[in-house]
Structures are given as structure tokens and as C-alpha cells.
Write a protein that holds these residues in place. Structure first.
Motif, PDB file in Angstrom:
ATOM      1  N   ILE A   1      33.374  20.894 -13.731  1.00  0.00           N
ATOM      2  CA  ILE A   1      33.501  19.579 -14.385  1.00  0.00           C
ATOM      3  C   ILE A   1      33.123  19.734 -15.859  1.00  0.00           C
ATOM      4  O   ILE A   1      32.079  20.327 -16.174  1.00  0.00           O
ATOM      5  CB  ILE A   1      32.568  18.536 -13.711  1.00  0.00           C
ATOM      6  N   THR A   2      33.970  19.217 -16.736  1.00  0.00           N
ATOM      7  CA  THR A   2      33.671  19.348 -18.172  1.00  0.00           C
ATOM      8  C   THR A   2      33.598  17.977 -18.846  1.00  0.00           C
ATOM      9  O   THR A   2      33.557  17.875 -20.062  1.00  0.00           O
ATOM     10  CB  THR A   2      34.747  20.198 -18.875  1.00  0.00           C
ATOM     11  N   GLN A   3      33.595  16.924 -18.050  1.00  0.00           N
ATOM     12  CA  GLN A   3      33.523  15.579 -18.645  1.00  0.00           C
ATOM     13  C   GLN A   3      32.241  14.882 -18.179  1.00  0.00           C
ATOM     14  O   GLN A   3      31.585  15.321 -17.242  1.00  0.00           O
ATOM     15  CB  GLN A   3      34.721  14.749 -18.187  1.00  0.00           C
ATOM     16  N   GLY A   4      31.918  13.794 -18.837  1.00  0.00           N
ATOM     17  CA  GLY A   4      30.829  12.938 -18.369  1.00  0.00           C
ATOM     18  C   GLY A   4      29.452  13.502 -18.629  1.00  0.00           C
ATOM     19  O   GLY A   4      29.269  14.452 -19.390  1.00  0.00           O
ATOM     20  N   ALA A   5      28.455  12.899 -17.947  1.00  0.00           N
ATOM     21  CA  ALA A   5      27.047  13.247 -18.171  1.00  0.00           C
ATOM     22  C   ALA A   5      26.450  13.862 -16.918  1.00  0.00           C
ATOM     23  O   ALA A   5      26.917  13.606 -15.808  1.00  0.00           O
ATOM     24  CB  ALA A   5      26.274  11.980 -18.550  1.00  0.00           C
ATOM     25  N   ALA A   6      25.422  14.695 -17.123  1.00  0.00           N
ATOM     26  CA  ALA A   6      24.729  15.312 -15.981  1.00  0.00           C
ATOM     27  C   ALA A   6      23.270  15.498 -16.363  1.00  0.00           C
ATOM     28  O   ALA A   6      22.974  16.052 -17.421  1.00  0.00           O
ATOM     29  CB  ALA A   6      25.361  16.658 -15.638  1.00  0.00           C
ATOM     30  N   PHE A   7      22.374  15.001 -15.536  1.00  0.00           N
ATOM     31  CA  PHE A   7      20.939  15.164 -15.848  1.00  0.00           C
ATOM     32  C   PHE A   7      20.118  15.147 -14.562  1.00  0.00           C
ATOM     33  O   PHE A   7      20.582  14.694 -13.520  1.00  0.00           O
ATOM     34  CB  PHE A   7      20.463  14.061 -16.809  1.00  0.00           C
ATOM     35  N   ASP A   8      18.881  15.663 -14.671  1.00  0.00           N
ATOM     36  CA  ASP A   8      17.968  15.683 -13.532  1.00  0.00           C
ATOM     37  C   ASP A   8      17.024  14.480 -13.580  1.00  0.00           C
ATOM     38  O   ASP A   8      16.728  13.944 -14.651  1.00  0.00           O
ATOM     39  CB  ASP A   8      17.103  16.954 -13.564  1.00  0.00           C
ATOM     40  N   VAL A   9      16.539  14.115 -12.408  1.00  0.00           N
ATOM     41  CA  VAL A   9      15.533  13.066 -12.269  1.00  0.00           C
ATOM     42  C   VAL A   9      14.340  13.697 -11.559  1.00  0.00           C
ATOM     43  O   VAL A   9      14.506  14.379 -10.550  1.00  0.00           O
ATOM     44  CB  VAL A   9      16.099  11.899 -11.418  1.00  0.00           C
ATOM     45  N   GLN A  10      13.151  13.461 -12.082  1.00  0.00           N
ATOM     46  CA  GLN A  10      11.950  14.063 -11.504  1.00  0.00           C
ATOM     47  C   GLN A  10      11.049  12.942 -10.988  1.00  0.00           C
ATOM     48  O   GLN A  10      10.330  12.294 -11.743  1.00  0.00           O
ATOM     49  CB  GLN A  10      11.291  14.916 -12.596  1.00  0.00           C
ATOM     50  N   ALA A  11      11.131  12.659  -9.717  1.00  0.00           N
ATOM     51  CA  ALA A  11      10.224  11.686  -9.090  1.00  0.00           C
ATOM     52  C   ALA A  11       9.759  12.249  -7.746  1.00  0.00           C
ATOM     53  O   ALA A  11       9.442  11.501  -6.827  1.00  0.00           O
ATOM     54  CB  ALA A  11      10.902  10.323  -8.930  1.00  0.00           C
ATOM     55  N   VAL A  12       9.745  13.551  -7.642  1.00  0.00           N
ATOM     56  CA  VAL A  12       9.321  14.303  -6.452  1.00  0.00           C
ATOM     57  C   VAL A  12      10.002  13.718  -5.198  1.00  0.00           C
ATOM     58  O   VAL A  12      11.218  13.574  -5.190  1.00  0.00           O
ATOM     59  CB  VAL A  12       7.789  14.384  -6.357  1.00  0.00           C
ATOM     60  N   CYS A  13       9.220  13.347  -4.180  1.00  0.00           N
ATOM     61  CA  CYS A  13       9.850  12.943  -2.908  1.00  0.00           C
ATOM     62  C   CYS A  13      10.624  11.629  -3.021  1.00  0.00           C
ATOM     63  O   CYS A  13      11.479  11.342  -2.189  1.00  0.00           O
ATOM     64  CB  CYS A  13       8.801  12.836  -1.809  1.00  0.00           C
ATOM     65  N   SER A  14      10.318  10.819  -4.043  1.00  0.00           N
ATOM     66  CA  SER A  14      11.078   9.572  -4.243  1.00  0.00           C
ATOM     67  C   SER A  14      12.329   9.811  -5.074  1.00  0.00           C
ATOM     68  O   SER A  14      13.060   8.858  -5.388  1.00  0.00           O
ATOM     69  CB  SER A  14      10.222   8.525  -4.969  1.00  0.00           C
ATOM     70  N   GLY A  15      12.580  11.049  -5.440  1.00  0.00           N
ATOM     71  CA  GLY A  15      13.646  11.357  -6.390  1.00  0.00           C
ATOM     72  C   GLY A  15      15.009  10.829  -6.008  1.00  0.00           C
ATOM     73  O   GLY A  15      15.742  10.321  -6.864  1.00  0.00           O
ATOM     74  N   PHE A  16      15.368  10.915  -4.726  1.00  0.00           N
ATOM     75  CA  PHE A  16      16.709  10.468  -4.354  1.00  0.00           C
ATOM     76  C   PHE A  16      16.844   8.947  -4.499  1.00  0.00           C
ATOM     77  O   PHE A  16      17.880   8.451  -4.948  1.00  0.00           O
ATOM     78  CB  PHE A  16      17.066  10.907  -2.930  1.00  0.00           C
ATOM     79  N   VAL A  17      15.800   8.207  -4.136  1.00  0.00           N
ATOM     80  CA  VAL A  17      15.864   6.736  -4.296  1.00  0.00           C
ATOM     81  C   VAL A  17      15.961   6.402  -5.785  1.00  0.00           C
ATOM     82  O   VAL A  17      16.762   5.548  -6.199  1.00  0.00           O
ATOM     83  CB  VAL A  17      14.638   6.038  -3.657  1.00  0.00           C
ATOM     84  N   TYR A  18      15.191   7.107  -6.612  1.00  0.00           N
ATOM     85  CA  TYR A  18      15.286   6.911  -8.062  1.00  0.00           C
ATOM     86  C   TYR A  18      16.714   7.225  -8.549  1.00  0.00           C
ATOM     87  O   TYR A  18      17.293   6.490  -9.348  1.00  0.00           O
ATOM     88  CB  TYR A  18      14.284   7.819  -8.797  1.00  0.00           C
TER      89      TYR A  18
END
Ligand code: UT7
Length: 325
Positions: free
Chosen positions: A103-120
Motif C-alpha cells: 500500500i502506498t496511499q493513506g496514513a499508517a500509525f501505531d497506537v500504544q495503549a497496551v492491552c486496551s490498544g485494540f479498543v483504542y
């Protein structure tokens, strides 16, 4: 009135090949299958081997989700990846997944909220899609906690496992009511005063090391049920729905006793609770998407059903989201 809703278009998962049973751990450290099952509900976990990393597992989960959705990688314009165990300090693991998918379009970033990360990550992606800035998001929870465990500390090393899950959220028009498909509400919380109860004792700026996970298990347990019940009630208050309206309750899979106590407190029937902690252990940000993928895969979660996700983890952070599948 029409509004933009973030609807589920597909789901996927990936687990390391190697399965480690409680008996295997008991042969190496002072623990037992009985203790681990009775205190946590865990029977086995998957542990990443050579060449298996957070990015590689996340990529496999994303490919699985794309094929489930019948979409191409180029249909994705946002990647939000929740992890506390990135491949590298930087760049974000999300960008490595983006490159691996081509993929070469759009945005990509990480979220760091440990075990709640997926809900975040779900809440963040939902807000991007609702705003109209993006159209289709890969929301990933991926972890290799085995790489930050102190394998001599029996109070923590028996609890965690590795894996990845991915959900594709797609902006669709809805009517704004509770019958719409998609994310209906989400609620995020944090209270950084609890840092010392669950943390990693290393990092690039403080120690220039990676560090190991440290946890005061009893203290985390004590707060977990209260915070989880509180955030689920927030989701109920925001929508006017109750436990009886839920089809599935898909909690973060840390400990079966926490899940049972939370369900009991809220009057959620055990038959509505999706449990994978026995097979996966605690996979932190990956646990909810792995549990969702399991229950979609075996036909329990069906299109149109109400699914409540919730998690609590290091920070402390906690949160919930209600999704009409
Ligand atoms: O995902 C992020 C959130 N994390 C969590 O939600 C984890 C929350 N905490 C927990 O799940 C539980 O507190 C644990 C599973 C970590 C521990 O269960 P517990 O019932 O709170 O046990 P404990 O820490 O009070 O330990 C009881 C006993 C202790 O021995 P003594 O002091 O009573 O003699 C421990 O030393 O169990 C001992 N113990 C073990 N024994 C065998 C601790 N770990 C082990 C072990 N095997 N692996």
C-alpha cells in the motif's frame, strides 16, 4: 438524516506456529498446569519463533482480513495498529505492514495503549472514518509479548502469548439509529497514576534497553473488574441498551476470573461470552481481534448482531465499544 458509520467489512487473524502448554512451562519453572488453569483459565499459548515478529503476524492477519472482505490492499487508506511490542522503536509497525501489503496511499500509525490498544484503535479509526477523511481502515492488534517477558518470573511469564488480529472498517451511510451496522459508540479512559502496577522496566529514553514486563497482578485484578464494569455501563448509558440486548460480549482475554466476575456484575449470561484465553493466553492488544475472529470463524457472531468489546491494561488504560456486526 444520514451519517457515516464505520462498518465491519472483514476480519482475519494469525498465530505463531509454536504452541506452548502449561506442562511445558512447568518443566522449566516452579509452576503447575493446575495453578495456571485455576488462577487464569489458560491451558496453552502461541509463542513466536525465529522470523515471526509483530509486523509479520500483523501482515498475515491483515491479508486474512482482506481476503475475508473480498478487498484489495489498494482499497485501504488507513492502518491503525495497536501494539506495545513493535518490531523496532521506530518506524511504526503499521508502516511495515503497509509496505508488506504494497500500500502506498493513506496514513499508517501505531497506537500504544497496551492491552486496551485494540479498543483504542477501533475508536480512533471510527473517528477518522466518521470525519470523512478516510474510507477504509485496517484496524490491527498485534503483539509478541514473549519477547518482553522475564522467563524466570513465574508470576508473569505463564500469562502471556503472541498473535495478531485485524478488522477492516469501512465507511457506510447509516441513519444514525441503533439499527445501523457499525461502531455505535466507544468510550476510552486512562489514569496514568497506576503506572507502577503494570509496566515494562526499559525503554529508549529512560534506560536505552527494551526491558521486561513487571506486574502487581493482584492490584491489576482488583482494579480491572471495577474499571471494566464502569466502561461497559458508559456504552449502555450512551445507547440506552442493556446487557440483555447484547448478542456477544468479547472481552480482553487476560484472566477467566476477571471475565467471569465482570459478566456476573453486569448480568451478562455466560453463554454470550466469547472466551479464548484458554488457547491464546493474554495476547494484549491482539486478544480481542483474535477472539472476534474465532467467534466469526465458528459462526457464532453473525452480521447484524450486537457485539460489545472491552479491555483494561497498562497505564492504566481502559475502554469499550459497541459494534453492530
Ligand atoms: O492484560 C492486562 C491486565 N492484566 C491482568 O488483568 C492480570 C491481572 N491479574 C491476574 O490475573 C492475577 O492476579 C494473577 C493470575 C496474575 C495471579 O493470580 P492471584 O490469584 O492474584 O495470585 P497471587 O498473585 O495472589 O499469588 C498466589 C500464590 C502466591 O504464593 P503465596 O504467596 O500465596 O505462597 C504466588 O507466589 O500463587 C503463587 N504464584 C504461582 N504459583 C504457581 C504466582 N504465580 C505462580 C505460578 N505458579 N505461575
Amino acid at each position: 438524516m444520514t451519517i457515516r458509520r464505520s462498518t465491519v467489512a472483514g476480519i482475519g487473524h494469525a498465530l505463531p506456529k509454536r504452541v506452548v502448554t502449561n506442562a511445558e512451562l512447568a518443566a522449566k519453572i516452579d509452576t503447575s498446569d493446575e495453578w495456571i488453569i485455576e488462577r487464569t483459565g489458560i491451558r496453552q499459548r502461541h509463542i513466536a519463533g525465529e522470523g515471526e515478529t509483530t509486523a509479520s503476524l500483523a501482515t498475515l492477519a491483515a491479508q486474512d482480513a482482506l481476503s475475508h472482505a473480498g478487498l484489495k490492499a489498494s482499497d485501504i487508506d488507513l492502518i491503525v495498529l495497536a501494539t506495545a511490542t513493535p518490531d523496532l522503536t521506530f518506524p511504526a509497525t503499521a508502516t511495515q505492514v503497509q509496505a508488506a501489503l504494497g500500500i502506498t496511499q493513506g496514513a499508517a500509525f501505531d497506537v500504544q495503549a497496551v492491552c486496551s490498544g485494540f479498543v483504542y484503535a477501533v475508536a480512533i479509526a471510527d473517528k477518522f472514518l466518521q470525519s470523512g477523511s478516510h474510507q477504509r481502515a485496517l484496524v490491527i492488534g498485534a503483539e509478541t509479548f514473549s519477547r518482553i517477558l522475564d522467563w524466570n518470573d513465574r508470576t508473569t511469564c505463564v500469562l502471556f502469548g503472541d498473535g495478531a488480529g485485524a478488522v477492516i472498517l469501512e465507511a457506510q451511510e447509516g441513519h444514525g439509529g441503533l439499527t445501523d451496522r457499525g461502531v455505535l459508540t466507544s468510550h476510552l479512559r486512562a489514569d496514568g497514576r497506576h503506572k507502577d502496577k503494570l509496566f515494562v522496566d526499559g525503554g529508549p529514553s529512560a534506560t536505552m534497553t527494551t526491558g521486561y514486563l513487571r506486574m502487581e497482578g493482584k492490584e491489576v485484578f482488583r482494579h480491572a473488574v471495577t474499571f471494566l464494569a464502569e466502561t461497559i455501563e458508559e456504552s449502555f448509558r450512551a445507547t440506552g441498551l442493556t446487557a440483555a440486548d447484547m448478542d456477544w460480549f468479547v472481552p480482553h482475554q487476560a484472566n477467566r476470573r476477571i471475565i467471569d466476575a465482570t459478566a456476573k456484575k453486569l448480568g451478562i449470561g455466560t453463554e454470550k461470552v466469547v472466551l479464548t484465553v484458554d488457547r491464546h493466553g493474554n495476547t494484549s492488544a491482539a486478544s480481542i481481534p483474535l477472539a472476534l475472529a474465532t467467534a466469526v470463524g465458528d459462526g457464532r457472531i453473525q452480521k447484524g448482531q450486537l457485539v460489545l468489546i472491552e479491555a483494561m491494561g497498562g497505564g492504566f488504560t481502559w475502554g469499550s465499544a459497541l459494534i453492530r456486526w
